[in-house]
Enzyme design. Structure first.
Site, PDB file in Angstrom:
ATOM      1  N   SER A   1       0.806  -1.225   0.000  1.00 37.67           N
ATOM      2  CA  SER A   1       0.000   0.000   0.000  1.00 37.67           C
ATOM      3  C   SER A   1       0.833   1.266   0.000  1.00 37.67           C
ATOM      4  CB  SER A   1      -0.904   0.030   1.223  1.00 37.67           C
ATOM      5  OG  SER A   1      -1.451   1.317   1.357  1.00 37.67           O
TER       6      SER A   1
ATOM      7  N   ARG B   1       1.629   9.079  -7.599  1.00 34.65           N
ATOM      8  CA  ARG B   1       2.168   7.796  -8.031  1.00 34.65           C
ATOM      9  C   ARG B   1       2.997   7.874  -9.306  1.00 34.65           C
ATOM     10  NH1 ARG B   1      -3.198   4.138  -6.692  1.00 34.65           N
ATOM     11  NH2 ARG B   1      -2.895   4.232  -4.452  1.00 34.65           N
TER      12      ARG B   1
ATOM     13  N   ARG C   1      -4.384   8.604 -11.423  1.00 32.80           N
ATOM     14  CA  ARG C   1      -5.327   8.555 -10.311  1.00 32.80           C
ATOM     15  C   ARG C   1      -4.594   8.763  -8.995  1.00 32.80           C
ATOM     16  NH1 ARG C   1      -6.646   4.898  -6.798  1.00 32.80           N
ATOM     17  NH2 ARG C   1      -5.732   3.100  -7.846  1.00 32.80           N
TER      18      ARG C   1
ATOM     19  N   LEU D   1     -11.548   3.456  -4.844  1.00 37.32           N
ATOM     20  CA  LEU D   1     -12.675   2.956  -4.052  1.00 37.32           C
ATOM     21  C   LEU D   1     -13.774   4.005  -4.038  1.00 37.32           C
ATOM     22  CD1 LEU D   1     -10.736   1.405  -1.037  1.00 37.32           C
ATOM     23  CD2 LEU D   1     -11.420   0.341  -3.169  1.00 37.32           C
TER      24      LEU D   1
END
Lengths: 252, 640
Positions: free
Chosen positions: B286, B332, B437, B443
């Site tokens: 994660s 990211r 993203r 989610l």
């Protein structure tokens, strides 16, 4: 390293099955157990033999798809570990490993190592939820939940629904699975309104498919999330109370 | 350009659009809702939440999943958390800030109105999930805890240990199970959609294969919803579950649905590096670990000392050095590229020199082992099980891996594709994340689409069909689609070649990772576009599938998915070639700043590239939806 796999092969539920022996040579101890099955299947296809069917998906120990008996132990020798997270460094080179599907009347065999676990969905449908239509929820911080209660509810909620508890149980009981879900919801304030109906309904559907618990404790040892059998005690206590509470609620 | 790309963005100020829209859509009378049948494919966060919510409203819902249980969908593996603009931390968060961060994080390639709505609905998601009993992390006072997450400077991420996706999915699955028990949702497990059925330009049903019996069956509905996730498995090695695939949305694309920005792929920075050639998938660690872990490599190339023996001054904490403001918390795409650059320079660590360190030593010293354990225990355990190394003692090794696809079916503001009656929700659509993203937003999007957006917008379409029964399943439209599916299955079974499906998949993955992965160039993409069709031709004649189609045949299932990946891969390369700029996760080597950062060309590429199927996978037709930014000014992303 090299291993010998004795794998249960069965074309379908109505055909008798048997063990077949496969030598798998030249694998690395960094590989996961399922990667060894992948390698075996690649070789089988090349040799013209139908590959071994097995369920698997996330390979991170969370989706609950995978699960086989490895040398008689559900998910194999490593505690708290799903089959996909088991690595070959846990085995000796040259060893013979027996691989079987979950065996339980509540999980009818589909093919080879694949079984049908939809009975678990039936148990959840019987009450494994909190009734709250979309849109009707109050603000999330309206109801404080004491951290210890939230933490214990989480420990129960960690269940991945793989079925190892059933496979490991000499009675093929699904008490740990059912207790985990009942406890998760019954321990939270949000779950109180349906607590007693939930408990009674889920336990009774569970008993349609699965055997009875006689406190062997095998389920806890086999559980890849190490869910405690204390939750079975919580479920049993709630079930007993539910028999009274549900009647009293009706009488009100 | 032949696709009608009317985004149907409602009028009004950005914060009023959704309310205006809710008021203007047509409604279906409660008593009439049960007359409408909705088919939903996929039971992840988006599919399960949509199924539950639509059934609660009274619609007649049928749900299809290829898993043995809806709870297996890959949403379950999401670890880190879910964003919501609750501002429980009093740190200056707001719906507007979440909206702004998401548009900026997506490098200005998403549709503003959709993103604002997503940020707005984030508040309701947390309420809904909490009421369902999702055990989010709590403070000692019993209220919900938050943490910060990559790419954000506020703590707005709600989490449930490292299993947030699991807990949210179980919440949605349980809500759906309630409807199954009530008889309002009919559940088809181990049932894979192999085609959609279009009649007179509208989606009217699907063709599915029962994976146990092999039976191919027709299913008819007033609308079809695809909630079938993303396609990172085109790279073979990715963090996606083994069965994740593009087939449902690709089949829809072949039937006329525009495919938007197929090349927009997210390469997640923190995955466990591959250990050997047999590896079947990569495991994500994660992103939340970057809150406490510091990323570094030895300053000197070839420094083989164990991590603990390398003194601080001989370490390069390169993210902190390159991006002082955000440090280890850069988005990211930025983190992934930096890691790749460092490893390409030869500074990689580990036996294959294919990773960088993610080190918790300082955090453990500062906060104590107990605190770190509470935050990340299951992640540390997972890491140890896979690598046999203890991250409390030795730094983790990480390397980027394909993880999420921002591209997907083009949808309008109602989440309807270019085929009327066909909807795409969750990762299967393209709408909210632009070219990158942010962490903890997948989610949020899946659940916003399923719980709150689709249940409102779908009625507007259905209202027009009151009194009309679904098209019968013996209609010629179903006959044709069913025949195509059967012919395709027969073709696979009769190929009798020599190579396995996985062999082809691996080879395809290597080409894609090399030329259409973290960095892309014109020569590379052209090379891929010559290699992929050649490999695809070989696949068609030389793939070997044993067994029969009349029962469980996992190789046959994979063959169909891999064939669709072959076609998708070409569309991805064509799209990446078209987009000559760099933006978000799409990095064109030809378009970079002097410091090697992504360089956008807003004048030429502030559009959604929507590809239309022409029959030749290497030659799709380009349609453009221009992107206009009214609420957020186009500016260069800077995380320095």
């Amino acid at each position: 390293m090299n291993v010998t796999l004795q794998i249960w092969r069965q074309e379908g539920p109505d055909v008798p099955g048997s063990f077949k022996t496969y030598e798998v040579a030249g694998i690395s101890e960094e590989m996961s157990f399922l990667e060894v099955l992948d390698v075996l299947n690649e070789r089988l296809v090349t040799q013209g033999e139908e590959p071994v069917a097995f369920d698997h998906d996330c390979r991170e120990g969370i989706c609950g798809s995978c699960g086989v008996m490895i040398d008689g132990q559900a998910h194999g020798p490593q505690l708290g570990t799903a089959t996909c997270q088991l690595h070959m460094r846990k085995f000796e080179s040259g060893s013979t490993i027996t691989v079987e599907p979950w065996r339980a009347a509540g999980f009818p065999l589909v093919k080879d190592l694949v079984v049908d676990r939809s009975s678990f969905d039936r148990i959840i449908e019987a009450g494994g939820y909190i009734t709250v239509d979309t849109g009707s929820a109050p603000d999330a911080n309206l109801t404080p939940v004491p951290k210890p209660a939230a933490d214990i509810a989480f420990d129960a909620a960690a269940c991945i629904g793989c079925g190892a508890c059933v496979a490991a149980c000499p009675n093929s009981a699904a008490n740990l699975f059912t207790a985990a879900k009942i406890s998760h919801l019954n321990l939270l304030p949000q779950g109180q309104a349906e607590r007693w109906a939930r408990t009674e309904n889920m336990v009774e559907v569970m008993e349609e498919y699965f055997g009875s618990c006689t406190n062997h404790g095998e389920c806890e040892k086999a559980c890849p999330k190490s869910i405690s059998i204390d939750f079975i005690a919580i479920m049993n206590a709630d079930y007993l109370k539910a028999k009274v509470k549900n009647r009293r609620l009706v009488a009100q | 350009m032949t696709l009608q790309l009317d985004a149907k963005v409602p009028p009004g100020a950005i914060e009023d659009k959704w309310d205006n829209h809710k008021f203007s859509v047509r409604l279906v009378n409660p008593a009439n809702k049960r007359k409408f049948k909705i088919l939903i494919v996929g039971t992840g966060l988006a599919g399960a939440s949509a199924a539950a919510s639509l059934a609660e409203l009274g619609y007649d819902v049928e749900v299809f999943t290829f898993h043995d249980s809806p709870r297996r969908a890959h949403s379950i593996a999401a670890q880190g958390g879910i964003n919501a603009a609750k501002n429980y931390k009093n740190d200056g968060d707001s719906v507007y800030r979440l909206f702004y961060d998401t548009v900026k994080g997506g490098d200005y390639r998403s549709r503003e109105a959709n993103v604002y709505r997503l940020a707005h609905e984030s508040l309701n998601i947390i309420d809904q999930a909490t009421a369902q009993g999702v055990p989010f992390a709590r403070e000692y006072g019993g209220l919900l805890d938050n943490r910060s997450f990559g790419g954000a400077q506020v703590a707005r991420t709600f989490y449930a240990r490292g299993q947030t996706g699991q807990q949210l999915l179980l919440g949605a699955y349980q809500a759906m199970a309630r409807q199954v028990a009530a008889g309002t949702v009919k559940l088809h497990t181990r049932s894979e959609m192999l085609d959609i059925v279009v009649k007179e330009g509208r989606a009217v049903g699907i063709v599915a294969r029962d994976l146990i019996s092999g039976a191919i069956t027709n299913h008819s509905g007033h609308a079809v919803v695809l909630a079938t996730g993303g396609y990172s498995n085109v790279f073979f090695l990715s963090t996606n579950a083994m069965a994740c695939n593009v087939s449902a949305i690709w089949r829809a694309h072949r039937k006329g649905a525009g495919f938007a920005n197929p090349s927009f792929t997210q390469i997640h920075p923190t995955c466990i590096p591959a250990s050997d050639e047999f590896q079947s998938k990569l495991t994500l660690m994660s992103e939340s670990l970057r809150n406490d872990g510091r990323i570094w490599v030895p300053s000197r190339i070839g420094d083989d000392r164990p991590a603990s023996q390398i003194p601080k001054e001989e370490r390069d904490y390169f993210l902190e050095r390159m991006y002082p403001a955000f440090g280890n918390l850069v988005p990211r795409d930025v983190a992934s590229r930096a890691v790749k650059r460092i490893v390409d320079e030869g500074k990689g660590v580990g036996p294959l020199r294919n990773g960088v360190y993610l080190d918790f030593h300082d955090a453990i010293e500062r906060e104590g082992r107990q605190v770190i354990q509470e935050r990340y225990e299951n992640l540390f355990e997972m890491y140890q099980r896979i690598t046999d190394e203890d991250p409390y003692e030795v730094p983790m090794r990480i390397y980027p891996a394909p993880h999420y696809t921002m591209g997907g079916l083009w949808v309008d503001y109602n989440l309807m594709t270019t085929i009327p009656g066909l909807y795409a929700i969750g990762e299967a659509n393209f709408s909210d994340h632009g070219a990158n993203r942010l962490g903890a937003s997948a989610l949020m999007q899946g659940l916003a689409d399923g719980y709150f957006i689709l249940p409102t917008t779908i009625g507007d379409y259905l209202a027009g069909f009151l009194g009309q029964p679904p098209v019968p399943t013996d209609d010629t439209a179903f006959g044709d689609a069913g025949q195509e599916v059967r012919d395709r299955v027969d073709r696979f079974m009769s190929t009798r070649g020599s190579r396995t499906v996985d062999w082809f998949h691996k080879e395809l993955g290597k080409i894609m990772l090399e030329y259409c992965g973290m960095s892309r160039s014109e020569p590379g993409l052209n090379k891929a576009l010559s290699e992929i069709p050649a490999l695809y031709e070989e696949f068609k004649t030389d793939v070997r599938i044993l067994g029969t189609a009349g029962g469980l045949n996992q190789t046959l299932e994979r063959a169909g998915r891999v064939e669709d990946f072959f076609e998708l891969a070409q569309a991805m390369c064509v799209d990446a070639l078209h987009r000559e700029e760099s933006c978000g996760g799409h990095f064109r080597e030809e378009s970079q700043t002097e410091e090697g950062e992504a360089l956008r060309w807003d004048d030429d590429f502030a559009h959604v590239a929507v590809w239309e199927w022409t029959g030749d996978p290497a030659k799709p037709e380009l349609n453009k939806e221009p992107l206009t930014f009214e609420a957020v000014n186009l500016s260069t992303r800077s995380y320095k």
